[in-house]
Design an enzyme around this catalytic site. Structure first.
Site, PDB file in Angstrom:
ATOM      1  N   TRP A   1       0.816  -1.207   0.000  1.00 29.90           N
ATOM      2  CA  TRP A   1       0.000   0.000   0.000  1.00 29.90           C
ATOM      3  C   TRP A   1       0.853   1.262   0.000  1.00 29.90           C
ATOM      4  O   TRP A   1       1.953   1.297   0.560  1.00 29.90           O
ATOM      5  CB  TRP A   1      -0.932   0.010   1.204  1.00 29.90           C
ATOM      6  CG  TRP A   1      -2.131  -0.863   1.027  1.00 29.90           C
ATOM      7  CD1 TRP A   1      -2.405  -2.035   1.677  1.00 29.90           C
ATOM      8  CD2 TRP A   1      -3.213  -0.646   0.130  1.00 29.90           C
ATOM      9  NE1 TRP A   1      -3.590  -2.563   1.232  1.00 29.90           N
ATOM     10  CE2 TRP A   1      -4.113  -1.725   0.275  1.00 29.90           C
ATOM     11  CE3 TRP A   1      -3.514   0.352  -0.810  1.00 29.90           C
ATOM     12  CZ2 TRP A   1      -5.289  -1.832  -0.462  1.00 29.90           C
ATOM     13  CZ3 TRP A   1      -4.690   0.250  -1.538  1.00 29.90           C
ATOM     14  CH2 TRP A   1      -5.554  -0.825  -1.361  1.00 29.90           C
TER      15      TRP A   1
ATOM     16  N   TRP B   1      -0.078  16.756  10.829  1.00 29.30           N
ATOM     17  CA  TRP B   1      -0.123  15.380  11.320  1.00 29.30           C
ATOM     18  C   TRP B   1       0.079  15.323  12.823  1.00 29.30           C
ATOM     19  O   TRP B   1       1.138  15.706  13.335  1.00 29.30           O
ATOM     20  CB  TRP B   1       0.970  14.573  10.623  1.00 29.30           C
ATOM     21  CG  TRP B   1       0.994  13.100  10.896  1.00 29.30           C
ATOM     22  CD1 TRP B   1       0.063  12.176  10.545  1.00 29.30           C
ATOM     23  CD2 TRP B   1       2.059  12.370  11.541  1.00 29.30           C
ATOM     24  NE1 TRP B   1       0.472  10.901  10.923  1.00 29.30           N
ATOM     25  CE2 TRP B   1       1.701  11.005  11.535  1.00 29.30           C
ATOM     26  CE3 TRP B   1       3.279  12.734  12.115  1.00 29.30           C
ATOM     27  CZ2 TRP B   1       2.505  10.006  12.092  1.00 29.30           C
ATOM     28  CZ3 TRP B   1       4.088  11.744  12.663  1.00 29.30           C
ATOM     29  CH2 TRP B   1       3.697  10.404  12.648  1.00 29.30           C
ATOM     30  N   ARG B   2      -0.937  14.869  13.519  1.00 28.72           N
ATOM     31  CA  ARG B   2      -0.761  14.409  14.897  1.00 28.72           C
ATOM     32  C   ARG B   2      -0.342  12.953  14.792  1.00 28.72           C
ATOM     33  O   ARG B   2      -1.062  12.109  14.254  1.00 28.72           O
ATOM     34  CB  ARG B   2      -2.057  14.550  15.697  1.00 28.72           C
ATOM     35  CG  ARG B   2      -1.960  13.919  17.077  1.00 28.72           C
ATOM     36  CD  ARG B   2      -3.258  14.008  17.867  1.00 28.72           C
ATOM     37  NE  ARG B   2      -3.126  13.173  19.063  1.00 28.72           N
ATOM     38  CZ  ARG B   2      -3.700  11.978  19.206  1.00 28.72           C
ATOM     39  NH1 ARG B   2      -4.480  11.474  18.240  1.00 28.72           N
ATOM     40  NH2 ARG B   2      -3.499  11.281  20.311  1.00 28.72           N
TER      41      ARG B   2
ATOM     42  N   GLU C   1      -7.335  11.237   7.972  1.00 31.87           N
ATOM     43  CA  GLU C   1      -7.685  10.138   8.865  1.00 31.87           C
ATOM     44  C   GLU C   1      -8.056  10.725  10.219  1.00 31.87           C
ATOM     45  O   GLU C   1      -7.342  11.569  10.762  1.00 31.87           O
ATOM     46  CB  GLU C   1      -6.516   9.159   9.025  1.00 31.87           C
ATOM     47  CG  GLU C   1      -6.226   8.347   7.775  1.00 31.87           C
ATOM     48  CD  GLU C   1      -5.078   7.368   7.963  1.00 31.87           C
ATOM     49  OE1 GLU C   1      -4.478   7.352   9.069  1.00 31.87           O
ATOM     50  OE2 GLU C   1      -4.778   6.618   7.019  1.00 31.87           O
TER      51      GLU C   1
END
Length: 613
Positions: free
Chosen positions: A203, A454-455, A510
């Site tokens: 992926w 981004w966390r 996400e």
């Protein structure tokens, strides 16, 4: 912005992240971003009127570095066509060996090629920039490859972040090159004389290319999502969830969601990323591409790019040991700023106050803000360009990591907007970072040209209470445009948009992986938080190609009621939306947008909405 209704306060509960320094309330963050900087004693004052710019710059001859041979430090590797190929290859191989798996390491590298031809192969690892120094990609011809593989992760490219290739012509001997990446790995101003493959068998999870020409086929393979902007392809093969093409010549045809292609014929407003170049006399400059409207295809193919070349002598060339007061003094004098590769542990914010200032990072120069303060503030002035930096949260809380425009900013910058290019944010991973908001935009007409906020969900210092972060992006300015907006894992809204006439072309997000239970992740009485939230009072907002994903692996019973929330207004319209529950249905997104579409969860992991309303 007028005083508008806001969502209810997050209820207090024992799972609320602990306070590491002063944390601001949710309501304060959404109604008055400047409070975040004011609390730390940091001001964002315009030291120059909006119309000021090049005339305020120091004249030629006042450089801190020699013009023709700038000292860019030990982590910038500069090659000319006279350098033996074996010597170049040894350096490339040495950097890659050190950086292939060093996901959260301290190394930073930029490899720069002067105009000419080179027979080398560059395998690009973490925190490595490979770039040509010509005005056109064809000025630097690589007879070989400039590629990213995922051998270190068994073909899985979902962790191939933080690297870039720019401004090169590549002629791969086997007829194809590979750029198997996910977020924060831009591919810019590249000319591929052959095919390009975007995966490595396993992926890969999202990427960005702009101002590129691929003579052959682009095969997306396993890529889950991708944005291509102002580029030219021989052909495009492949699709999974969300493939967006804006201003791309020969973009593929298809009807969303089968295949999930979103094609926008032209890019309404863009300025390409500034870049270093060397002229025929060997003098160094930073080229700043011109602002363009209604564009498609590359800036450089069969044309000379339009823009301004700024001598490098007009830049302060900084390294991690350069004191912040020296940087800010240079910026206040009207200099531009070139950040050489390294990690900058700041003791105060870098303050940009002059119009038309260029801040350009090399080798993913990384800024760690001082405790309680932002890393960068930009005044509400015309035409600032910030490019090529990573802002990494300190372990002590920053209410805000980067601010563009002070509270109440209302100037018209339509003729010369500020633009952010390859500006990335990280909270956790290298250490237990802590920040309320990553990026707040108060100025009008700002262009975001590829950002990843981004966390962290893996690495060092990761956990619901360990690397707390509320919001990725808050937009208060009007007429803000985002191309390639990646925002992930924040604990409240990932994006909160207050400004009018916002435009987003491609969104990938996400939700947080780690809510320990539903009670810890509630928006008042609503289960979870939407990823992309447009304020209920907004009357004009458009977006194309929005993908929201969940993977609630800490507790798969967690539900987010909606992936996207927007007001019902005639000027609000979204096209090509999707929600996916990753891992075959690990958690649930009940609706894609408002109460439409879905669920995406166990038993039905994908849900698409062609248009809304």
């Amino acid at each position: 912005m007028p005083d508008t209704p806001r969502p209810p306060q997050r209820p207090d509960d024992p799972t609320e992240p602990p306070a590491h320094g002063r944390r601001l309330s949710r309501r304060t963050l959404l109604t008055g971003i400047a409070v975040a900087t004011g609390a730390a004693g940091v001001g964002v004052a315009a030291t120059t009127a909006a119309g000021a710019g090049p005339a305020a710059r120091p004249p030629a001859g006042t450089s801190l570095r020699p013009l023709a041979d700038p000292d860019l430090g030990p982590n910038v590797h500069i090659f000319g066509p006279e350098t033996p190929s074996a010597d170049i290859q040894a350096v490339l191989d040495g950097i890659f060996d050190a950086m292939e798996t060093d996901q959260f390491g301290t190394g930073r590298h930029a490899v720069l090629f002067k105009p000419g031809s080179y027979a080398v192969n560059a395998n690009v690892g973490y925190y490595t920039q490979i770039a040509g120094l010509g005005l056109s990609p064809d000025d630097v011809a690589i007879d070989g490859t400039v590629h990213v593989e995922a051998d270190w992760f068994d073909g899985n490219a979902t962790h191939n972040f933080w690297r870039c290739a720019e401004n090169l012509s590549v002629s791969p001997p086997d007829g194809f090159d590979r750029w198997a990446v996910s977020q924060a790995a831009p591919y810019r101003r590249m000319h591929v004389n052959g095919d390009l493959v975007l995966d490595d068998g396993g992926w890969s999870s999202g990427g960005f290319m702009a101002d590129c020409r691929v003579e052959g086929d682009v095969n997306s393979g396993s890529q889950q999502q991708w944005l291509s902007r102002d580029s030219e392809f021989g052909s495009w093969t492949g699709a999974n969830w969300n493939m967006v093409f804006v201003g791309v010549e020969n973009a593929p045809a298809g009807q969303f969601p089968e295949p999930p292609y979103t094609v926008v014929d032209s890019t309404p407003l863009i300025r390409e990323k500034p870049f270093l170049h060397v002229d025929d006399a060997g003098a160094w400059h930073v080229f700043v591409p011109a602002l363009r409207t209604d564009t498609s295809g590359t800036t450089w193919h069969q044309a000379t790019p339009e823009g301004e070349s700024i001598p490098v002598e007009q830049f302060l060339v900084a390294d991690p040991d350069t004191p912040v007061p020296e940087i800010n003094a240079a910026l206040a004098e009207g200099r531009h700023l070139l950040l050489t590769p390294g990690i900058y542990w700041l003791d105060a914010p870098i303050e940009v106050g002059h119009a038309d200032t260029v801040v350009l990072g090399l080798g993913l120069a990384t800024l760690v803000p001082a405790p309680g303060q932002p890393a960068v503030t930009v005044a509400d002035v015309d035409g600032v360009k910030v490019a090529g930096i990573l802002i990494d949260a300190n372990e002590q809380n920053s209410p805000l990591m980067m601010l563009v425009g002070e509270e109440g900013a209302d100037a018209d910058h339509s003729a010369n907007p500020t633009s952010l290019h390859d500006v990335f944010f990280r909270i956790g991973g290298m250490h237990a970072g802590n920040a309320d908001v990553s990026l707040a935009i108060n100025s009008n007409h700002v262009i975001c040209d590829h950002t990843w906020l981004w966390r962290g969900d893996h690495g060092t210092g990761i956990g619901w209470n360990t690397n707390p972060a509320l919001y990725g992006l808050i937009v208060n300015g009007d007429d803000v445009t985002a191309y390639g907006l990646f925002v992930e894992h924040y604990q409240d809204y990932q994006v909160f948009w207050n400004g009018e006439r916002g435009r987003t072309y491609f969104y990938q997000s996400e939700m947080p992986y780690d809510p320990p239970n539903q009670e810890s992740w509630m928006n008042g009485s609503t289960r979870g938080f939407a990823s992309y939230k447009v304020n209920d009072a907004v009357t004009d907002h458009r977006a194309w190609g929005l993908g929201v994903y969940c993977f609630f692996n800490a507790n798969p019973s967690v539900v987010s009621e909606r992936g996207i929330e927007v007001p019902q207004a005639p000027g609000v319209a979204l096209e090509h939306l999707l929600a996916v529950s990753l891992g075959g249905g690990t958690g649930t997104i009940e609706h894609v947008v408002n109460d439409t579409g879905g669920p995406a969860g166990p038993g039905s992991v994908e849900s698409y909405v062609v248009s809304y309303p």
